[in-house]
Scaffold this motif. Sequence first.
Motif, mmCIF file in Angstrom:
data_model
loop_
_atom_site.group_PDB
_atom_site.id
_atom_site.type_symbol
_atom_site.label_atom_id
_atom_site.label_comp_id
_atom_site.label_asym_id
_atom_site.label_seq_id
_atom_site.Cartn_x
_atom_site.Cartn_y
_atom_site.Cartn_z
ATOM 1 N N ASN A 62 1.661 -3.689 6.226
ATOM 2 C CA ASN A 62 1.589 -2.877 5.019
ATOM 3 C C ASN A 62 0.836 -3.667 3.954
ATOM 4 O O ASN A 62 1.281 -4.739 3.525
ATOM 5 N N SER A 63 -0.302 -3.149 3.509
ATOM 6 C CA SER A 63 -1.147 -3.910 2.587
ATOM 7 C C SER A 63 -0.438 -4.204 1.268
ATOM 8 O O SER A 63 -0.668 -5.244 0.647
ATOM 9 N N ARG A 64 0.440 -3.321 0.818
ATOM 10 C CA ARG A 64 1.146 -3.553 -0.442
ATOM 11 C C ARG A 64 2.132 -4.714 -0.328
ATOM 12 O O ARG A 64 2.497 -5.327 -1.332
ATOM 13 N N ASN A 66 1.464 -7.351 1.528
ATOM 14 C CA ASN A 66 0.670 -8.506 1.945
ATOM 15 C C ASN A 66 0.509 -9.447 0.759
ATOM 16 O O ASN A 66 -0.314 -9.218 -0.132
ATOM 17 N N THR A 69 -3.180 -11.850 0.614
ATOM 18 C CA THR A 69 -4.515 -11.478 0.177
ATOM 19 C C THR A 69 -4.630 -11.388 -1.338
ATOM 20 O O THR A 69 -3.684 -11.001 -2.033
ATOM 21 N N THR A 72 -7.522 -6.241 -3.943
ATOM 22 C CA THR A 72 -6.826 -5.101 -4.548
ATOM 23 C C THR A 72 -6.330 -4.135 -3.477
ATOM 24 O O THR A 72 -7.086 -3.744 -2.582
ATOM 25 N N THR A 73 -5.070 -3.741 -3.582
ATOM 26 C CA THR A 73 -4.478 -2.827 -2.599
ATOM 27 C C THR A 73 -3.976 -1.533 -3.234
ATOM 28 O O THR A 73 -3.371 -0.714 -2.557
ATOM 29 N N TRP A 74 -4.219 -1.362 -4.544
ATOM 30 C CA TRP A 74 -3.816 -0.115 -5.196
ATOM 31 C C TRP A 74 -4.781 0.208 -6.317
ATOM 32 O O TRP A 74 -5.169 -0.669 -7.096
ATOM 33 N N HIS A 278 -13.279 -6.887 -6.396
ATOM 34 C CA HIS A 278 -12.193 -6.370 -5.557
ATOM 35 C C HIS A 278 -10.964 -7.276 -5.547
ATOM 36 O O HIS A 278 -10.057 -7.055 -4.750
ATOM 37 N N TYR A 284 -10.987 -1.619 -5.126
ATOM 38 C CA TYR A 284 -10.876 -1.764 -3.668
ATOM 39 C C TYR A 284 -12.078 -2.553 -3.126
ATOM 40 O O TYR A 284 -13.173 -2.506 -3.699
ATOM 41 N N ARG A 425 -0.379 -9.204 -7.330
ATOM 42 C CA ARG A 425 -1.498 -8.348 -7.705
ATOM 43 C C ARG A 425 -0.976 -7.110 -8.419
ATOM 44 O O ARG A 425 0.219 -6.817 -8.389
#
Length: 466
Positions: A62-64, A66, A69, A72-74, A278, A284, A425
């Motif tokens: 789930n990128s949120r 993560n 990293t 940007t995930t949102w 990003h 993104y 983030r």
Amino acid sequence: MPLHQGPEKRDERPMSVNPFYGEANPVGGMTEAPPKHRLPDTPLPPMTAYQLVHDELMLDGNSRLNLATFVTTWMEPQAGVLMAECRDKNMIDKDEYPRTAELERRCVAMLADLWNAPDPAAAVGCSTTGSSEACMLAGMALKRRWSKRNPKPGARPNLVMGINVQVCWDKFCNFWEVEPRLIPMEGDRFHLDPQAAAAMCDENTIGVVAILGSTFDGSYEPVADLCAALDALQERTGLDIPVHVDGASGGMVAPFLDPDLAWDFRLPRVASINTSGHKYGLVYPGVGWALWRDQDALPEELVFRVNYLGGDMPTFALNFSRPGAQVVAQYYTFLRLGREGYRAVQQTTRDVAGRLAERIEALGDFRLLTRGDQLPVFAFTTGHDVTAYDVFDVSRRLRESGWLVPAYTFPPHREDLSVLRVVCRNGFSADLAELFVDDLRRLLPELRRQSHPLTRDKGAATGFHH
């Protein structure tokens, strides 16, 4: 079978009740998996193809969640709509898409102003696919400027930087045949030392790279002190060494949260700066930016002009065709947030990082290296008296709950140090941070009962992303 039977003739066709997930037809059905390493013989219905790819991607993390990293995930839904409207526009075709090109130009002007260029109108720059490409461009400009002032045949150029630099700088030195001169870590100093950097410079040094926000621990490198050391070097030796600031993350944090910190074009020795739109630019992937103080800092021969797409089109990016969507999204975000909006977002993120670091320290098992008070990033390791488990065990166990937290060893001279790093983030809320601490607290009793760390191979980092 039919639900009722009347005097009329029964419909002999069987009623089909398909409890299976997927289409029940021999062409588009999912009873057999399509080939994975060659093209299928026949087309699939679009919904079937979508479902196959969608289902496989569910196995990704789930990128949120993560926390490895920086990317940007949102973003807001409106930004996603704009990106969808522009994904078919080729960013390089500035004659065909002049408004997209104009938005790129405005972004460069906004960044030049944000980074205190002495004359923002004279600054030059471009969008890139990310900071890696931007760093390559900056390095090329440094090397070309050096070759002009040092035309000695056979001389080998070198680039001075801390050993904590992002891997793209290793790539640059390899690809463009530049000797990397790396300042090692020492003790509790985890990045470049200004005096040591100046001492490594000579007539073949093309420049010094300063990192505004080290990926290892989130700390800023002392750019002003570095420039002062190079000023003193010039007074003693006449060597005029330019500085490039790799602000992949900090370039979009420091202007809003640390406005009095001198790291940018306010320092005359800073020739160029890059950042990742990003990352803390809040867009993104993938978009980055490379800016030079003025046209003298970017040799003219690195700018190419083509006209086969219509019109005269200068370009100095490494990539050619790429979508304009991310550039449009960057302009949207600049317009949407403004200085005050960026300050609020970045301050919230830094606050979350600081409170989360304090909560982790309060657990008693961990020792903080940084506290998230520069980049909203902090690194921590196990306490000196913790022997039952190590950071690799913690990373592995957190993954079982969906959290992706990298564990890795530091570079030479501090290879004895293994850490976990948390990147906060926009979108990683205080509520998510609370859930993270709860999960970490829950797994500690079991980790403490281990007889020894279960992860013996300390050489392989888990999920470390620059």
